[in-house]
Design an enzyme around this catalytic site. Structure first.
Site, short mmCIF file in Angstrom:
data_model
loop_
_atom_site.label_atom_id
_atom_site.label_comp_id
_atom_site.label_asym_id
_atom_site.label_seq_id
_atom_site.Cartn_x
_atom_site.Cartn_y
_atom_site.Cartn_z
N ILE A 93 0.90 -1.19 -0.06
CA ILE A 93 0.07 -0.03 -0.11
C ILE A 93 1.01 1.10 0.03
O ILE A 93 1.94 1.21 0.66
CB ILE A 93 -0.98 0.00 1.45
CG1 ILE A 93 -1.87 1.17 1.23
CG2 ILE A 93 -0.20 -0.22 2.39
CD1 ILE A 93 -3.01 1.10 2.34
N SER A 94 0.65 1.93 -0.96
CA SER A 94 1.59 3.46 -1.13
C SER A 94 1.65 4.18 0.19
O SER A 94 0.69 4.04 0.92
CB SER A 94 1.08 4.12 -2.16
OG SER A 94 1.23 3.41 -3.44
#
Ligand code: SAH
Length: 216
Positions: free
Chosen positions: A65-66
């Site tokens: 997840i960025s």
């Protein structure tokens, strides 16, 4: 399944938003959305405690997840208005998707890994983020035309098909390169390549954009 959003989570989220302001994010619509979307819903509960730190986290299927500052930067670069059609490549956890939905975009999102696609589509449905999710190869995009395109995996080159699906006057935000990427904002001023206005917006590190679907 009920999901909690406690005062503690909300408090940590406010702090995260202040950190983002400190890092130069100034688009109030982005900050407001990120203050609203419970990021901890989009990561495994084992990592709950880290949900509001500015770091990338491992999700399923060896993806990430960025980090919040990357989600904020890409959302700000997209420079869209509510109601616009936004195509996202790389659904992943669905967090970026949810932020775009919270900002009022009409979101279409593509994930190439079947397991992640199914899990995230279900999560977005259950949490009320009304994005349209597709299992597919982002290099092919999705039939239709879009005001904005956001790529959330590192692309070795600018995918031609995606540029064709971008409306004239539209903007694509895409991390370009292998290993490390340069964030590009491409404004399509006309159909020919000479009419693509390219801005360089910093260095990032994304998982690679891969060919084809993965059926597990
Ligand atoms: N926006 C996501 C980022 C996830 S990481 C988030 O906020 O969590 C990038 C994702 O892109 C991964 O899930 C990976 O499987 C996916 N991906 C890589 N290549 C792709 C392609 N060609 N088409 C669609 N998705 C792709």
């Amino acid at each position: 399944m009920t999901r909690e959003d406690t005062y503690k989570h909300k408090g940590l989220r406010h702090q995260m938003v202040e950190t983002l302001r400190g890092k130069g994010i100034s688009d109030e619509a982005v900050l407001k959305a990120m203050d609203t979307v419970p990021r901890h819903w989009f990561i495994g509960s084992a990592l709950d405690a880290y949900a509001y730190e500015d770091r990338a986290l491992k999700i399923d299927c060896e993806q990430t997840i960025s980090r919040p500052s990357t989600v904020a930067a890409q959302s700000q670069l997209l420079d869209f208005r509510p109601g616009m059609r936004v195509l996202e490549i790389g659904t992943g956890s669905g967090y970026q998707t949810a932020v775009l939905c919270a900002m009022g975009a009409k979101v279409f999102t593509i994930e190439r890994q079947k397991g992640l696609f199914e899990q995230t589509r279900k999560l977005l449905r259950e949490t009320g983020y009304r994005a349209q999710c597709f299992l597919g190869d982002g290099y092919q995009g999705l039939a239709g035309s879009y005001d904005r395109i956001i790529v959330t995996c590192g692309a070795p080159e600018i995918p031609e098909t995606l540029m064709q699906q971008l409306k004239v006057g539209g903007i694509m935000v895409i991390p370009l390169g292998e290993g490390e990427q340069e964030m590009l904002r491409i404004t399509k001023q006309g159909e020919s390549r000479e009419e693509w206005h390219v801005e360089h917006c910093g260095t990032y590190s994304f998982v690679p954009m891969l060919d084809g679907k993965q059926m597990r």
